[in-house]
Design a protein around this motif. Sequence first.
Motif, PDB file in Angstrom:
ATOM      1  N   GLU A 385       0.844  -1.183   0.000  1.00 51.12           N
ATOM      2  CA  GLU A 385       0.000   0.000   0.000  1.00 51.12           C
ATOM      3  C   GLU A 385       0.885   1.240   0.000  1.00 51.12           C
ATOM      4  OE1 GLU A 385      -3.530   1.867   2.769  1.00 51.12           O
ATOM      5  OE2 GLU A 385      -3.492  -0.289   2.337  1.00 51.12           O
ATOM      6  N   PRO A 386       0.616   2.160  -0.939  1.00 54.51           N
ATOM      7  CA  PRO A 386       1.479   3.336  -1.074  1.00 54.51           C
ATOM      8  C   PRO A 386       1.412   4.242   0.140  1.00 54.51           C
ATOM      9  CG  PRO A 386      -0.482   3.546  -2.434  1.00 54.51           C
ATOM     10  CD  PRO A 386      -0.481   2.149  -1.908  1.00 54.51           C
ATOM     11  N   GLN A 387       2.521   4.966   0.362  1.00 57.43           N
ATOM     12  CA  GLN A 387       2.618   5.862   1.513  1.00 57.43           C
ATOM     13  C   GLN A 387       2.429   7.327   1.116  1.00 57.43           C
ATOM     14  OE1 GLN A 387       2.934   4.483   4.595  1.00 57.43           O
ATOM     15  NE2 GLN A 387       2.753   2.576   3.426  1.00 57.43           N
ATOM     16  N   TYR A 388       2.086   7.587  -0.144  1.00 52.25           N
ATOM     17  CA  TYR A 388       1.928   8.960  -0.597  1.00 52.25           C
ATOM     18  C   TYR A 388       0.540   9.491  -0.256  1.00 52.25           C
ATOM     19  CZ  TYR A 388      -0.006   6.149  -4.378  1.00 52.25           C
ATOM     20  OH  TYR A 388      -0.699   5.212  -5.099  1.00 52.25           O
ATOM     21  N   ASP A 389       0.230  10.656  -0.765  1.00 51.74           N
ATOM     22  CA  ASP A 389      -1.051  11.319  -0.512  1.00 51.74           C
ATOM     23  C   ASP A 389      -2.207  10.391  -0.844  1.00 51.74           C
ATOM     24  OD1 ASP A 389      -3.214  12.946  -0.263  1.00 51.74           O
ATOM     25  OD2 ASP A 389      -2.614  14.396  -1.793  1.00 51.74           O
ATOM     26  N   ARG A 390      -2.974  10.029   0.137  1.00 46.00           N
ATOM     27  CA  ARG A 390      -4.029   9.036  -0.049  1.00 46.00           C
ATOM     28  C   ARG A 390      -5.219   9.604  -0.811  1.00 46.00           C
ATOM     29  NH1 ARG A 390      -3.236   4.794   3.497  1.00 46.00           N
ATOM     30  NH2 ARG A 390      -5.433   4.261   3.545  1.00 46.00           N
ATOM     31  N   ASP A 391      -5.263  10.907  -1.032  1.00 41.00           N
ATOM     32  CA  ASP A 391      -6.375  11.491  -1.768  1.00 41.00           C
ATOM     33  C   ASP A 391      -6.140  11.493  -3.284  1.00 41.00           C
ATOM     34  OD1 ASP A 391      -7.963  11.972   0.391  1.00 41.00           O
ATOM     35  OD2 ASP A 391      -7.155  13.983   0.757  1.00 41.00           O
ATOM     36  N   ASN A 392      -4.953  11.092  -3.721  1.00 40.76           N
ATOM     37  CA  ASN A 392      -4.683  11.072  -5.155  1.00 40.76           C
ATOM     38  C   ASN A 392      -5.616  10.115  -5.895  1.00 40.76           C
ATOM     39  OD1 ASN A 392      -2.839  12.991  -5.790  1.00 40.76           O
ATOM     40  ND2 ASN A 392      -1.110  11.595  -6.077  1.00 40.76           N
ATOM     41  N   LEU A 393      -5.616   8.857  -5.503  1.00 42.64           N
ATOM     42  CA  LEU A 393      -6.406   7.845  -6.204  1.00 42.64           C
ATOM     43  C   LEU A 393      -7.907   8.099  -6.101  1.00 42.64           C
ATOM     44  CD1 LEU A 393      -6.679   5.132  -7.714  1.00 42.64           C
ATOM     45  CD2 LEU A 393      -6.715   4.025  -5.485  1.00 42.64           C
ATOM     46  N   PRO A 394      -8.453   8.385  -4.927  1.00 40.15           N
ATOM     47  CA  PRO A 394      -9.908   8.445  -4.817  1.00 40.15           C
ATOM     48  C   PRO A 394     -10.569   9.599  -5.548  1.00 40.15           C
ATOM     49  CG  PRO A 394      -8.865   8.146  -2.672  1.00 40.15           C
ATOM     50  CD  PRO A 394      -7.808   8.522  -3.632  1.00 40.15           C
ATOM     51  N   SER A 395      -9.811  10.570  -6.003  1.00 42.27           N
ATOM     52  CA  SER A 395     -10.410  11.800  -6.501  1.00 42.27           C
ATOM     53  C   SER A 395     -11.424  11.589  -7.621  1.00 42.27           C
ATOM     54  CB  SER A 395      -9.316  12.766  -6.970  1.00 42.27           C
ATOM     55  OG  SER A 395      -8.451  13.088  -5.915  1.00 42.27           O
ATOM     56  N   HIS A 396     -11.048  10.818  -8.654  1.00 43.07           N
ATOM     57  CA  HIS A 396     -11.903  10.722  -9.834  1.00 43.07           C
ATOM     58  C   HIS A 396     -12.184   9.289 -10.301  1.00 43.07           C
ATOM     59  CE1 HIS A 396     -10.176  14.821 -10.085  1.00 43.07           C
ATOM     60  NE2 HIS A 396     -11.343  15.137 -10.597  1.00 43.07           N
ATOM     61  N   LEU A 397     -11.573   8.291  -9.698  1.00 41.34           N
ATOM     62  CA  LEU A 397     -11.719   6.916 -10.181  1.00 41.34           C
ATOM     63  C   LEU A 397     -13.160   6.438 -10.059  1.00 41.34           C
ATOM     64  CD1 LEU A 397      -9.918   4.617 -11.307  1.00 41.34           C
ATOM     65  CD2 LEU A 397      -9.929   3.630  -9.010  1.00 41.34           C
ATOM     66  N   THR A 398     -13.761   6.073 -11.220  1.00 42.67           N
ATOM     67  CA  THR A 398     -15.155   5.612 -11.235  1.00 42.67           C
ATOM     68  C   THR A 398     -15.283   4.163 -11.687  1.00 42.67           C
ATOM     69  OG1 THR A 398     -15.471   6.422 -13.495  1.00 42.67           O
ATOM     70  CG2 THR A 398     -16.031   7.930 -11.702  1.00 42.67           C
ATOM     71  N   SER A 399     -14.275   3.623 -12.377  1.00 41.40           N
ATOM     72  CA  SER A 399     -14.379   2.255 -12.911  1.00 41.40           C
ATOM     73  C   SER A 399     -13.075   1.505 -12.656  1.00 41.40           C
ATOM     74  CB  SER A 399     -14.682   2.294 -14.412  1.00 41.40           C
ATOM     75  OG  SER A 399     -14.715   0.991 -14.963  1.00 41.40           O
ATOM     76  N   PHE A 400     -13.184   0.298 -12.119  1.00 36.51           N
ATOM     77  CA  PHE A 400     -12.016  -0.523 -11.814  1.00 36.51           C
ATOM     78  C   PHE A 400     -12.271  -1.947 -12.295  1.00 36.51           C
ATOM     79  CE2 PHE A 400     -10.182  -3.495  -8.526  1.00 36.51           C
ATOM     80  CZ  PHE A 400      -8.884  -3.461  -9.010  1.00 36.51           C
ATOM     81  N   TYR A 401     -11.275  -2.500 -13.004  1.00 37.46           N
ATOM     82  CA  TYR A 401     -11.360  -3.882 -13.508  1.00 37.46           C
ATOM     83  C   TYR A 401     -10.057  -4.589 -13.187  1.00 37.46           C
ATOM     84  CZ  TYR A 401     -11.507  -7.823 -16.776  1.00 37.46           C
ATOM     85  OH  TYR A 401     -11.478  -9.078 -17.329  1.00 37.46           O
ATOM     86  N   TYR A 402     -10.182  -5.822 -12.656  1.00 32.11           N
ATOM     87  CA  TYR A 402      -8.998  -6.645 -12.400  1.00 32.11           C
ATOM     88  C   TYR A 402      -9.218  -8.000 -13.066  1.00 32.11           C
ATOM     89  CZ  TYR A 402      -5.022  -8.764 -10.014  1.00 32.11           C
ATOM     90  OH  TYR A 402      -3.822  -9.372  -9.749  1.00 32.11           O
ATOM     91  N   GLY A 403      -8.327  -8.361 -13.988  1.00 32.33           N
ATOM     92  CA  GLY A 403      -8.455  -9.615 -14.727  1.00 32.33           C
ATOM     93  C   GLY A 403      -7.424 -10.638 -14.313  1.00 32.33           C
ATOM     94  N   GLY A 404      -7.851 -11.881 -14.112  1.00 33.45           N
ATOM     95  CA  GLY A 404      -6.934 -12.953 -13.741  1.00 33.45           C
ATOM     96  C   GLY A 404      -6.788 -13.132 -12.247  1.00 33.45           C
ATOM     97  N   PHE A 405      -7.807 -12.793 -11.491  1.00 34.86           N
ATOM     98  CA  PHE A 405      -7.747 -12.849 -10.028  1.00 34.86           C
ATOM     99  C   PHE A 405      -7.695 -14.298  -9.546  1.00 34.86           C
ATOM    100  CE2 PHE A 405      -9.582 -12.789  -5.765  1.00 34.86           C
ATOM    101  CZ  PHE A 405      -8.937 -11.704  -5.191  1.00 34.86           C
ATOM    102  N   GLU A 406      -6.686 -14.602  -8.712  1.00 44.35           N
ATOM    103  CA  GLU A 406      -6.532 -15.950  -8.166  1.00 44.35           C
ATOM    104  C   GLU A 406      -6.723 -16.001  -6.656  1.00 44.35           C
ATOM    105  OE1 GLU A 406      -3.478 -18.670 -10.072  1.00 44.35           O
ATOM    106  OE2 GLU A 406      -2.602 -16.701 -10.513  1.00 44.35           O
ATOM    107  N   GLY A 407      -6.929 -14.866  -6.037  1.00 44.87           N
ATOM    108  CA  GLY A 407      -7.100 -14.853  -4.592  1.00 44.87           C
ATOM    109  C   GLY A 407      -5.800 -14.843  -3.825  1.00 44.87           C
TER     110      GLY A 407
END
Length: 460
Positions: A385-407
């Motif tokens: 988990e990154p240690q930088y400004d935690r507000d960077n990612l949440p600002s505008h991200l509306t769609s997330f896809y992860y392919g090949g999930f194995e758990g």
Amino acid sequence: MAESKRQTLSPGKDGVVDRISNLPESLLCHILSFLPTKDSIATSILSTRWKLLWTLVPKLDLDSDTINTSELSADDDEDEREIMFAHIVSSVLAQQECGELQTFHLQWKFGWDGSHLDAWLRTAAARKVKELDLDIFMHDCDVENLKLPPSFFSCRTLVVLKLSGDIDIDIDIDTPSLSFNFPSLKILHLVEISLPSIINSQEHPFLRLLSGCPVLEDLSFTTDLFEGEYKLCVPTLKRLSFSENVCNESDYELEINAPALEYFNFEGDLRDIKFHQKLDNLVQANVESYVYEDEQKEFYREWVFRLFTALNNVKFLSFSPYGTEWHNVGNIYPSSFQNLVQLDFNVSDCNWPMLQDLLQNAPNLETLVVTKEYTYDKSNLCWKEPQYDRDNLPSHLTSFYYGGFEGLKDEEEFVKYILKEARVLKTATIQVYRGKSKENVLEKLSMFPRRSTTCLLRVE
């Protein structure tokens, strides 16, 4: 086949042919232009008016795999088939009566005699061809590649030129006075043709070819090997794509002067790529790059940094970093990708830190697509988990896809991070690796906290 057409479109079948034949000739030609040339010719049996109608169609599409199947039996050898196909192409070109040839598409598999190509191209040029697509393949690997006639390299009407297969345009090494003159050419695609000898020659005929295309907008070429120094200067270029077919760990330097570039695609072994200026008009970039342990590894960081400095204004980025040395590159991104709205990232055990850094430097990211390589080394340390400004990612991200999930643990931690921090996320789609239970994955991921109250979690 011809008999089937006669039965289907005969005058006795509700007068279909009569009704179609009453259409204007220009419309009939337009309809025939959507058919392969062999099918257009077959319509000549329908009525007297249709007999020569196909000769007015301004598009020719000739394929040696299909066009002569009805004329030859299964017992005929390859030489007879080659002779028959050459005769058919010559005959079709001779009978074609249209003043200008819009498109000439030739797919030709031959074994020994490619001498006909010269005459065919001269005829096409005389008909003021606008689009030429040659796909040439030789059965006999001992036969030299086909050479295009020198006269063809001054075809003033060409707008689109696509060459692929066993073609060699290395025809002017001994005639440096030969000029290239394509004043109308906007699209040039060279696929697996003989390029290295051209670029490495002192005369640089490939570069002279580009200089003879003053309005070129789309350049694409692939080759088996890059070696030496190249300088591509095309001020009008909007799309550039180049790739190596195999990873050779070759050594090259490439300078690109294309200030109008909107689309950039690179696939191959990463070496020294320099852009003369920042690409202010760039919309999309696809980079599939290989970094392996070799004598050049000390320069990798500089090369990657320089490449992404040029791509800094991109809006849509697809990045697939392959190889064992990416984990040694470190933070290589020059500054924030302020315009980046969509990121497609192909993740492996060696490049998780690069994904972390990209997320840190993309404050306006809206869509994140992560696909995992199945050659993944499960023992390597991956997501942190990154240690930088935690507000960077949440600002505008509306769609997330992860392919090949194995758990795997690092995968779960990554998905947990996205769900926990993305404040305006609308959809999170997890595509599970084959054999994994979708129900079990959904049950586990549903327990992770979601910062966005409107986020819909899907497992496929």
